[in-house]
Design an enzyme around this catalytic site. Structure first.
Site, mmCIF file in Angstrom:
data_model
loop_
_atom_site.group_PDB
_atom_site.id
_atom_site.type_symbol
_atom_site.label_atom_id
_atom_site.label_comp_id
_atom_site.label_asym_id
_atom_site.label_seq_id
_atom_site.Cartn_x
_atom_site.Cartn_y
_atom_site.Cartn_z
ATOM 1 N N SER A 78 -45.575 -54.314 9.143
ATOM 2 C CA SER A 78 -45.287 -54.474 7.717
ATOM 3 C C SER A 78 -45.888 -55.752 7.152
ATOM 4 O O SER A 78 -45.940 -55.915 5.936
ATOM 5 C CB SER A 78 -43.781 -54.459 7.473
ATOM 6 O OG SER A 78 -43.186 -55.613 8.036
ATOM 7 N N CYS A 79 -46.332 -56.686 8.003
ATOM 8 C CA CYS A 79 -46.747 -57.981 7.455
ATOM 9 C C CYS A 79 -48.175 -58.421 7.746
ATOM 10 O O CYS A 79 -48.851 -58.884 6.833
ATOM 11 C CB CYS A 79 -45.755 -59.060 7.876
ATOM 12 S SG CYS A 79 -44.182 -58.854 7.015
ATOM 13 N N PHE A 80 -48.653 -58.334 8.981
ATOM 14 C CA PHE A 80 -50.016 -58.830 9.259
ATOM 15 C C PHE A 80 -51.042 -58.215 8.298
ATOM 16 O O PHE A 80 -51.808 -58.952 7.656
ATOM 17 C CB PHE A 80 -50.426 -58.549 10.709
ATOM 18 C CG PHE A 80 -49.937 -59.554 11.728
ATOM 19 C CD1 PHE A 80 -49.086 -60.589 11.364
ATOM 20 C CD2 PHE A 80 -50.335 -59.474 13.051
ATOM 21 C CE1 PHE A 80 -48.629 -61.510 12.300
ATOM 22 C CE2 PHE A 80 -49.897 -60.393 13.996
ATOM 23 C CZ PHE A 80 -49.046 -61.407 13.617
ATOM 24 N N ASP A 123 -50.251 -59.310 4.539
ATOM 25 C CA ASP A 123 -50.410 -60.744 4.276
ATOM 26 C C ASP A 123 -51.872 -61.171 4.372
ATOM 27 O O ASP A 123 -52.332 -62.024 3.602
ATOM 28 C CB ASP A 123 -49.545 -61.567 5.240
ATOM 29 C CG ASP A 123 -48.053 -61.373 4.991
ATOM 30 O OD1 ASP A 123 -47.706 -60.817 3.923
ATOM 31 O OD2 ASP A 123 -47.241 -61.754 5.843
#
Ligand code: NAI
Ligand code: UGA
Length: 434
Positions: free
Chosen positions: A271-273, A276
């Site tokens: 969900s983030c790498f 972001d």
């Protein structure tokens, strides 16, 4: 301390439950009534090891949840733990953060005099200067004055999915981004019980707000790029028939490199790498700078699934053949399929006209919603039965134990994207980088 947290998802709920366990009175505010009811009933709304116990112990007492923003008036500090998804062009979508900040401002404005300014802390991952330029003005819109009625700060979160509780309670560092000593003092008081209970010393980085926001992006994009770099090196290793895992183990002994995040393979998801990395690249480009290494890290990550399938092509023409996909979650220990490498692998197999049979110990139902038309097996053995090839996408431990199960394949070609399966007699084995 009385604390409120706006947004009770993965981060908000974990942080709230841990802070309650450390002795604070915590209220989460969420628009989702099911989440609110679950917490008040002592049930964790998400799955994280250790969270059920904490919510069972404190839910409905020191840990409460509500849909009513007025609850923040009784607290000294409000954390914003709202989603920061991507727009179609990869840039950050701040609509939830801005809406949350405006609601916090309205709730604070409706309260009578307060002795100290209320501290609003950005917990979510946001582009540098967001708290100052996009959130503080939304809080102030309700007629509040920054510095007198409220202060802002950034306190990014570094927990991982699957180990969120343990990561929060024993962090490598705490980052306090502030522009006012009163905000720093409040954050110090908030985290004092954590630092006292932690296994070792927890370094505290006291810095500016934009620096704290950037530290979070630098942390995530450095780690994502580290994996892309070892994947790049791994692809070179494969060309020379060299085992990238032996190479990684050796270079990891150099303290300057470090042993973690050197597992090469089919790439990073979650969900983030991806979100972001895309967001900071988009923000940098908007400023007129094109971050070449980060862009290359993304391009390399995007290419790994096709390299995996290229190795399969070397041995099997997948058209019309049954191909097993082992692992669907973005990493082991979770049913989360957001940006999992299984998606480009499945799509590449579909383009080849393969008959896909997929298996994951816990993420099958989530994937079924996305791809209802492919076949899902209820065990790895069932997926392998009659298959003309298998690709390994997630490093679940149980795949390491597979052995006789390969005998049931029509053509035992195994292409491993995570190095979980050992080379053995009787199968044609290809490791992506070894
Ligand atoms: N998931 C993770 O492991 C980590 C996430 N982060 C960052 O933390 C932030 C939050 O991420 P997650 O917790 O994963 O998101 P999430 O999607 O799990 O949770 C967000 C929650 O906010 C609620 N919400 C949405 N709009 C609202 C509103 N106006 N008022 C009140 N509640 C509202 C949603 O119902 C949801 O429960 C993101 O910026 C993410 O990048 C940072 C570190 C780790
Ligand atoms: O901002 C966030 O949400 C979080 O993102 C990551 O945590 P998470 O996405 O939960 O998972 P990681 O364990 O970091 O793995 C990310 C991806 O990298 C891949 N990976 C990781 C390590 C490695 O050596 N090789 C590798 O391919 C994993 O398979 C996975 O797809 C960061 O590790 C957290 O510090 C951060 O707080």
């Amino acid at each position: 301390m009385n604390v409120s947290i706006v947004g009770s998802g993965y981060v908000g709920t974990t942080v709230a439950a841990c802070l309650a366990d450390l002795g604070h009175e915590v209220t989460t505010i969420d628009i989702d009534e099911d989440i609110v009811d679950a917490i008040n009933d002592g049930e964790a709304p998400i799955h994280e090891p250790g969270l059920d116990e904490l919510v069972a112990e404190h839910g409905g007492s020191r840990l409460r949840a509500t849909t009513d923003y007025d609850a923040i008036r009784d607290t000294e500090l409000t954390m914003l733990a709202l989603p920061t998804p991507s727009n179609a062009d990869g840039s950050i979508d701040l609509q939830y953060m801005e809406a949350g900040a405006a609601s916090v401002g309205e709730a604070l404005a409706a309260a009578a005099d307060r002795e100290e300014p209320h501290l609003v802390v950005t917990k979510s991952t946001v582009i540098p200067r967001t708290t100052d330029e996009r959130l503080a003005p939304r809080i102030a819109e309700a007629g509040l004055e920054r510095g007198t009625d409220f202060l802002v700060a950034s306190n990014p979160e570094f927990q991982r999915e699957g180990t969120a509780v343990a990561d929060f309670l024993n962090p490598d560092k705490l980052v306090f981004g502030t522009d006012d000593p009163r905000a720093t003092a409040t954050l110090q008081a908030l985290y004092l019980p954590l630092r006292e209970a932690a296994d070792g010393d927890v370094p505290v980085v006291e810095t500016g707000i934009a620096e704290a926001e950037m530290i979070k992006y630098a942390n995530n994009t450095f780690l994502a790029s580290k994996v892309s770099l070892i994947n790049d090196i791994g692809n070179v290793c494969k060309e020379f028939g060299v085992d990238a895992y032996e190479v990684a183990e050796a270079i990891g002994l150099d303290d300057r490199i470090g042993e973690q995040f050197l597992r090469s393979g089919v790439g990073w998801g979650g969900s983030c790498f991806p979100k972001d990395t895309d967001a900071i690249i988009a923000a940098a480009r908007e400023q007129g700078y094109d971050p070449a290494v980060l862009s290359a890290a993304v391009a390399l990550n995007d290419a790994q699934p096709e390299r995996l399938l290229g190795l399969l092509d070397d041995h099997v023409d997948a058209t019309g053949k049954r191909i097993a996909v082992l692992g669907l979650a973005f990493k082991p220990g979770t049913d989360d399929i957001r940006n999992t490498r299984a998606v480009p692998v499945i799509e590449g197999l579909q383009e080849r006209g393969a008959e896909i049979v997929a298996y994951d110990p816990v993420a099958t139902e989530n994937m079924r919603e996305k791809y209802p038309d492919i076949e899902y097996a209820d065990a790895a053995a069932a997926a392998l039965e009659g298959a003309s090839g298998a690709v390994v996408v997630t490093d679940w431990d149980e795949f390491a134990a597979l052995d006789d199960e390969f005998d049931a394949m029509a053509d035992p070609v195994v292409v491993d994207g995570r190095r979980v399966i050992e080379r053995r007699d009787g199968i044609t084995y290809e490791g992506l980088t070894w």
